[in-house]
Write a protein that holds these residues in place. Structure first.
Motif, PDB file in Angstrom:
ATOM      1  N   LEU A 604       0.841  -1.446  -0.115  1.00  0.00           N
ATOM      2  CA  LEU A 604      -0.292   0.202  -0.623  1.00  0.00           C
ATOM      3  C   LEU A 604       0.675   1.224   0.036  1.00  0.00           C
ATOM      4  O   LEU A 604       0.304   2.618  -0.562  1.00  0.00           O
ATOM      5  N   ALA A 605       2.126   1.045   0.621  1.00  0.00           N
ATOM      6  CA  ALA A 605       2.245   2.574   0.396  1.00  0.00           C
ATOM      7  C   ALA A 605       3.265   2.242  -0.667  1.00  0.00           C
ATOM      8  O   ALA A 605       3.209   3.558  -1.305  1.00  0.00           O
ATOM      9  N   ILE A 606       4.096   1.792  -1.219  1.00  0.00           N
ATOM     10  CA  ILE A 606       4.475   1.977  -3.260  1.00  0.00           C
ATOM     11  C   ILE A 606       2.934   2.503  -3.192  1.00  0.00           C
ATOM     12  O   ILE A 606       3.666   3.153  -4.458  1.00  0.00           O
ATOM     13  N   VAL A 645     -11.368  19.937 -14.840  1.00  0.00           N
ATOM     14  CA  VAL A 645     -11.609  20.458 -13.228  1.00  0.00           C
ATOM     15  C   VAL A 645     -10.838  19.130 -12.922  1.00  0.00           C
ATOM     16  O   VAL A 645     -11.538  18.295 -12.963  1.00  0.00           O
ATOM     17  N   VAL A 646     -10.016  19.314 -12.183  1.00  0.00           N
ATOM     18  CA  VAL A 646      -9.242  18.113 -11.129  1.00  0.00           C
ATOM     19  C   VAL A 646     -10.329  18.999  -9.962  1.00  0.00           C
ATOM     20  O   VAL A 646      -9.495  20.140  -9.531  1.00  0.00           O
ATOM     21  N   ASP A 647     -11.039  18.626  -9.105  1.00  0.00           N
ATOM     22  CA  ASP A 647     -11.427  19.373  -8.128  1.00  0.00           C
ATOM     23  C   ASP A 647     -11.228  17.725  -7.212  1.00  0.00           C
ATOM     24  O   ASP A 647     -10.637  16.605  -7.309  1.00  0.00           O
ATOM     25  N   TYR A 648     -10.977  18.577  -6.130  1.00  0.00           N
ATOM     26  CA  TYR A 648     -11.280  16.857  -4.916  1.00  0.00           C
ATOM     27  C   TYR A 648     -11.829  15.598  -5.062  1.00  0.00           C
ATOM     28  O   TYR A 648     -12.126  14.797  -4.959  1.00  0.00           O
ATOM     29  N   GLN A 649     -13.329  15.267  -5.263  1.00  0.00           N
ATOM     30  CA  GLN A 649     -13.221  14.655  -5.926  1.00  0.00           C
ATOM     31  C   GLN A 649     -13.202  13.857  -7.421  1.00  0.00           C
ATOM     32  O   GLN A 649     -12.341  12.101  -6.550  1.00  0.00           O
ATOM     33  N   THR A 650     -11.634  14.715  -8.228  1.00  0.00           N
ATOM     34  CA  THR A 650     -11.473  13.577  -8.744  1.00  0.00           C
ATOM     35  C   THR A 650      -9.912  12.431  -7.997  1.00  0.00           C
ATOM     36  O   THR A 650      -9.650  11.791  -8.085  1.00  0.00           O
ATOM     37  N   VAL A 651      -9.199  14.256  -7.681  1.00  0.00           N
ATOM     38  CA  VAL A 651      -8.164  13.779  -7.113  1.00  0.00           C
ATOM     39  C   VAL A 651      -8.538  12.247  -5.275  1.00  0.00           C
ATOM     40  O   VAL A 651      -7.975  11.039  -5.592  1.00  0.00           O
ATOM     41  N   ALA A 652      -9.699  12.393  -4.596  1.00  0.00           N
ATOM     42  CA  ALA A 652     -10.278  10.892  -4.432  1.00  0.00           C
ATOM     43  C   ALA A 652     -10.501   9.933  -5.150  1.00  0.00           C
ATOM     44  O   ALA A 652     -10.154   8.618  -4.465  1.00  0.00           O
ATOM     45  N   ALA A 653     -11.132   9.973  -5.643  1.00  0.00           N
ATOM     46  CA  ALA A 653     -10.995   8.967  -7.132  1.00  0.00           C
ATOM     47  C   ALA A 653      -9.688   7.904  -7.200  1.00  0.00           C
ATOM     48  O   ALA A 653      -9.976   6.999  -7.669  1.00  0.00           O
ATOM     49  N   GLY A 654      -9.016   9.263  -7.802  1.00  0.00           N
ATOM     50  CA  GLY A 654      -7.579   8.213  -8.271  1.00  0.00           C
ATOM     51  C   GLY A 654      -6.753   7.882  -7.238  1.00  0.00           C
ATOM     52  O   GLY A 654      -6.678   6.643  -7.387  1.00  0.00           O
ATOM     53  N   MET A 655      -6.799   8.345  -6.154  1.00  0.00           N
ATOM     54  CA  MET A 655      -5.958   8.044  -4.375  1.00  0.00           C
ATOM     55  C   MET A 655      -7.211   6.426  -4.127  1.00  0.00           C
ATOM     56  O   MET A 655      -6.544   4.876  -3.439  1.00  0.00           O
ATOM     57  N   LEU A 656      -8.178   6.586  -3.934  1.00  0.00           N
ATOM     58  CA  LEU A 656      -8.488   5.190  -3.824  1.00  0.00           C
ATOM     59  C   LEU A 656      -8.480   4.442  -5.096  1.00  0.00           C
ATOM     60  O   LEU A 656      -8.664   3.221  -4.691  1.00  0.00           O
ATOM     61  N   PHE A 657      -8.353   4.351  -6.352  1.00  0.00           N
ATOM     62  CA  PHE A 657      -8.150   3.512  -7.225  1.00  0.00           C
ATOM     63  C   PHE A 657      -6.630   2.873  -7.012  1.00  0.00           C
ATOM     64  O   PHE A 657      -6.225   1.426  -7.020  1.00  0.00           O
ATOM     65  N   THR A 658      -6.202   4.196  -6.618  1.00  0.00           N
ATOM     66  CA  THR A 658      -4.273   3.029  -6.356  1.00  0.00           C
ATOM     67  C   THR A 658      -4.438   2.656  -4.863  1.00  0.00           C
ATOM     68  O   THR A 658      -3.838   1.591  -5.279  1.00  0.00           O
ATOM     69  N   LEU A 659      -5.681   2.540  -4.620  1.00  0.00           N
ATOM     70  CA  LEU A 659      -5.271   1.332  -3.307  1.00  0.00           C
ATOM     71  C   LEU A 659      -6.307   0.920  -3.516  1.00  0.00           C
ATOM     72  O   LEU A 659      -5.054  -0.301  -2.512  1.00  0.00           O
ATOM     73  N   VAL A 660      -6.861   0.552  -3.928  1.00  0.00           N
ATOM     74  CA  VAL A 660      -7.755  -0.684  -4.259  1.00  0.00           C
ATOM     75  C   VAL A 660      -6.678  -1.116  -5.051  1.00  0.00           C
ATOM     76  O   VAL A 660      -6.597  -2.924  -5.111  1.00  0.00           O
ATOM     77  N   MET A 661      -5.987  -1.075  -6.135  1.00  0.00           N
ATOM     78  CA  MET A 661      -4.621  -1.708  -6.866  1.00  0.00           C
ATOM     79  C   MET A 661      -3.604  -2.283  -6.405  1.00  0.00           C
ATOM     80  O   MET A 661      -3.117  -3.657  -6.180  1.00  0.00           O
ATOM     81  N   ARG A 663      -3.945  -2.579  -2.298  1.00  0.00           N
ATOM     82  CA  ARG A 663      -4.347  -4.056  -1.573  1.00  0.00           C
ATOM     83  C   ARG A 663      -5.553  -5.075  -3.249  1.00  0.00           C
ATOM     84  O   ARG A 663      -4.139  -6.311  -2.133  1.00  0.00           O
ATOM     85  N   LEU A 664      -5.727  -5.699  -3.537  1.00  0.00           N
ATOM     86  CA  LEU A 664      -5.744  -6.626  -4.955  1.00  0.00           C
ATOM     87  C   LEU A 664      -4.170  -6.890  -5.429  1.00  0.00           C
ATOM     88  O   LEU A 664      -4.340  -8.345  -4.801  1.00  0.00           O
ATOM     89  N   GLY A 665      -3.391  -6.300  -5.495  1.00  0.00           N
ATOM     90  CA  GLY A 665      -2.277  -6.414  -5.779  1.00  0.00           C
ATOM     91  C   GLY A 665      -1.068  -7.247  -4.650  1.00  0.00           C
ATOM     92  O   GLY A 665      -0.595  -8.347  -4.661  1.00  0.00           O
ATOM     93  N   GLY A 666      -1.298  -6.549  -3.416  1.00  0.00           N
ATOM     94  CA  GLY A 666      -0.782  -7.322  -2.250  1.00  0.00           C
ATOM     95  C   GLY A 666      -0.487  -8.188  -1.549  1.00  0.00           C
ATOM     96  O   GLY A 666      -0.136  -9.059  -0.877  1.00  0.00           O
ATOM     97  N   LEU A 667      -2.088  -8.828  -1.220  1.00  0.00           N
ATOM     98  CA  LEU A 667      -2.469  -9.694  -0.721  1.00  0.00           C
ATOM     99  C   LEU A 667      -2.311 -10.776  -0.798  1.00  0.00           C
ATOM    100  O   LEU A 667      -2.098 -11.547   0.281  1.00  0.00           O
ATOM    101  N   VAL A 668      -2.268 -11.443  -2.507  1.00  0.00           N
ATOM    102  CA  VAL A 668      -1.669 -13.216  -2.552  1.00  0.00           C
ATOM    103  C   VAL A 668      -0.311 -12.952  -2.237  1.00  0.00           C
ATOM    104  O   VAL A 668      -0.075 -14.238  -0.869  1.00  0.00           O
ATOM    105  N   PRO A 669       0.243 -12.273  -2.231  1.00  0.00           N
ATOM    106  CA  PRO A 669       2.438 -12.385  -2.176  1.00  0.00           C
ATOM    107  C   PRO A 669       1.741 -12.438  -0.405  1.00  0.00           C
ATOM    108  O   PRO A 669       2.825 -13.806   0.175  1.00  0.00           O
ATOM    109  N   ALA A 670       1.419 -11.465   0.464  1.00  0.00           N
ATOM    110  CA  ALA A 670       1.287 -11.345   1.464  1.00  0.00           C
ATOM    111  C   ALA A 670       1.228 -12.826   2.272  1.00  0.00           C
ATOM    112  O   ALA A 670       1.439 -13.510   3.488  1.00  0.00           O
TER     113      ALA A 670
END
Length: 683
Positions: A604-606, A645-661, A663-670
């Motif tokens: 998740l940090a990466i 327009v890049v606003d707080y909703q757009t940034v929130a969606a981008g951060m959520l997208f990266t956290l989901v990726m 999580r999906l990529g980190g659990l199986v190796p963990a």
């Protein structure tokens, strides 16, 4: 090995992986407390647990783990819903339509519909479904309860209602679906889309909900402690090249996603800025867009004198809702009249209503020699009274501009003489441009945008710019406004009827606009209109936005698959290179779940670092100009120029997208690291 057995094992392995990926989206604290469900003898929040030696104890411990995990998930989401509900966010979120589409299923409609009705059905007519019958009956009952002035329409409505009731009575005994829809106990719950049963913040602002859940989850993990965070930090520093390349992949994907979402967000902002709450937007009956509307001259004049005394529910209004009136001062300004106030003598009152003809003109685009010929579409609007139209739409002009004259044509000497010696003149049609249209036409003349006094050619006519509208952020910014004169309307085949009429209500409120629109559609019988409260009309045009958003989600999903596999490969490689380190951590006393959380947090940090950089890069798209098409989905539409327009909703969606990726990529190796035995990892 038997091929069938091998295939069965492959299917089971794939199913297990899919379940694991889904679980990775849950809060990590919930997975921790639910760990006894798969490992009854594993200690999680305590140093040790007594072994469960019997099946009954193991079953109870598994059941308790599942229950505890469910409670944690519910508690975190309840906290997030409450917190987000208190934030100063708009009622409609940018991604609310996506949630409504995904959760749009109606539980009752999943049941078999039962037999088709035969009452009132003629050959070649498709019988209505149970939901259609219920909706039609409710609509007819509502129309009759609010009052229908025309006796003929009232009789028709009563006859239609009798037919629908007969159809319902025929189908009801053998249709479980219809029984549930009409049930006072189950109908309100099972007869509407799933999203209507959920808290509004969870539907309209679900990216913020998930971000708050994940933030609270991280806080709980840090409070629990006992995770080797120092080891993870040191590993990221030592192996910075691999971590950096993985993070770079997140940066590229998230940056592209933010740019795409900025485009859709710009379209939403465009619609929101155009619709005025106190305006009523009137089209002809059956028209899906003003491009296909045809309003008679007499019909529009009669509608201006109407007043609504009831709201859409049939309740009396505090005061009648009428079309607002103004008086024209000697200097050309407009002064609003209050209620029944009459203007002074010599200053006749004018309705604050704009009668307009909207049409689209195809224009050739200048190209270089050898290039293929291209054309563009220009949105044009012919108005009867420009100052009134500007007041209705809340539009003003930049300094140095003016509205066109009554004739709408200016004669400019060419410098040549006629045969009789008189000066030769050329006729130019006066027009006023929105900023977007001025920029589009200015590019043909190698200018940033056309200015007052510039000329251009469109069709067989010459045009001169007399003003530039301050209409940025609205659809009018992409339009060309002209006086409603024959030389224009005849040239482009729009002579004879208006397409649009926009009314400003008195009082000037959203509720008043809805009441007047309902009155003109259902209670006014002299002519048939299709009126909208203006924000509702432009909300219909967001269907194009929803389509764009759906496609962006599909593209993001495809990109996410690549990102997830990239993270998995990186984490598997990292674990393979650190097998002995995992064994040392186990010897030092770290438990399996602590190893699991350790590697998940590293993933998740990466992802978070890459996602933040992607949002920063995507923010560069804020304010960039783009062109698109607005449509209600039934043809027509408007070609518009917009700013991304890049606003707080757009940034929130981008951060959520990266956290989901992450999580999906980190659990199986963990999980693979967690399952290692101490002795095996040290060999």
């Amino acid at each position: 090995m038997n091929p069938v057995l091998r295939f069965a094992r492959a299917v089971r392995s794939l199913a297990g992986t899919m379940v694991t990926l889904v679980l990775s989206l849950l809060p990590l604290t919930a997975l921790l407390v639910a760990l006894p469900a798969v490992a009854p003898n594993e200690a999680v929040l305590s140093d040790s647990v007594p072994p469960a030696t019997t099946r009954g104890r193991r079953f109870l411990r598994r059941l308790g783990g599942l229950g505890a995990g469910f409670v944690v998930v519910v508690a975190l989401f309840a906290f997030a819903v409450e917190l987000v509900g208190r934030l100063p966010l708009p009622d409609r979120g940018q991604f609310g339509s996506l949630a409504q589409k995904v959760l749009g299923a109606v539980p009752a409609e999943m049941l078999p519909p039962g037999p088709e009705p035969t009452v009132g059905i003629t050959a070649g007519i498709v019988p209505p479904t149970p939901p259609e019958m219920v909706k039609k009956r409710a609509k007819l009952e509502r129309a009759l309860s609010t009052g229908v002035d025309d006796p003929v329409r009232q009789r028709e409505a009563k006859a239609d209602l009798d037919t629908v009731n007969a159809q319902i009575a025929e189908v009801l005994p053998n249709s479980r679906q219809l029984q549930i829809l009409l049930s006072p106990e189950w109908g309100p719950w099972l007869g509407q889309p799933i999203w209507k049963l959920l808290p509004p913040p969870l539907v309209q602002h679900w990216p913020f909900i998930f971000l708050v859940v994940y933030a609270a989850d991280l806080g709980l993990l840090l409070m629990i402690g006992r995770v080797p965070l120092a080891y993870n930090f040191r590993n990221l520093v030592v192996r910075w090249r691999i971590a950096g390349l993985t993070s770079l992949a997140f940066t590229v994907v998230v940056g592209l996603l933010v740019v795409l979402l900025a485009f859709v967000n710009g379209m939403y902002k465009l619609n929101e800025g155009t619709g005025i709450p106190g305006n009523v937007f009137v089209l002809s009956d059956g028209a899906t867009d003003e491009l296909f509307s045809n309003l008679g001259y007499g019909d529009t004049d009669n509608a201006l004198r109407q007043a609504a005394t009831l709201d859409p529910e049939g309740n009396p209004l505090p005061a009648p809702v009428r079309v607002a009136r103004v008086r024209k001062e000697k200097d050309g300004t407009l002064t609003r009249l209050k209620g029944d106030e009459e203007p002074p003598a010599g200053q006749p009152a004018t309705y604050l209503a704009s009668k307009e003809i909207y049409f689209v003109v195809s224009q050739p685009v200048p190209v270089k020699e050898g290039e293929q010929a291209r054309r563009r579409l220009l949105n044009m609007r012919a108005v009867d009274d420009a100052p009134v139209a500007a007041a209705v739409h809340n539009i003003s002009l930049y300094d140095g501009g003016r509205w066109f004259t009554q004739t709408g044509v200016r004669q400019i000497p060419t410098g040549e003489k006629n045969a009789d010696g008189s000066p030769r003149v050329r006729n130019y049609v006066e027009c006023v441009l929105g900023e977007g249209a001025a920029g589009i036409l200015g590019a043909d003349a190698n200018k940033p945008r056309l200015e007052v006094g510039d000329t251009f050619q469109l069709g067989d006519l010459d045009w001169i710019v007399v003003g530039i509208m301050k209409a940025e952020g609205t659809t009018f910014g992409s339009e060309v406004w002209v006086q409603n004169i024959d030389v224009v309307t005849k040239t482009f085949g729009k002579k004879g009827t208006y397409t649009t009429m926009v009314l400003r209500c008195d009082p000037d409120t959203a509720d008043a606009a809805k009441a007047l629109a309902y009155h003109l559609q259902y209670r006014y019988t002299a002519a048939k209109f299709k009126p909208f409260a203006e924000p509702d009309y432009y909300a219909e045009l967001t269907k194009t936005n929803d389509q764009f958003l759906t496609w962006i989600v599909l593209v993001a999903a495809i990109m996410a698959i690549g990102g997830v596999f990239g993270v998995m490969n990186t984490m598997f490689a990292a674990i393979a290179a650190r097998i002995r380190e995992v064994g040392v951590l186990r010897i030092l006393g770290f438990k399996r779940w602590q190893i699991l959380i350790s590697f998940m947090l590293e993933s998740l940090a990466i992802a978070a670092v890459g996602g933040m950089l992607g949002c920063v890069i995507g923010f560069a798209a804020d304010g960039m100009e783009a062109r698109s098409q607005l449509s209600s989905g039934a043809g027509g539409g408007k070609s518009v120029s917009l700013r991304m327009v890049v606003d707080y909703q757009t940034v929130a969606a981008g951060m959520l997208f990266t956290l989901v990726m992450g999580r999906l990529g980190g659990l199986v190796p963990a999980l693979s690291a967690m399952r290692m035995e101490i002795l095996d990892s040290l060999r």
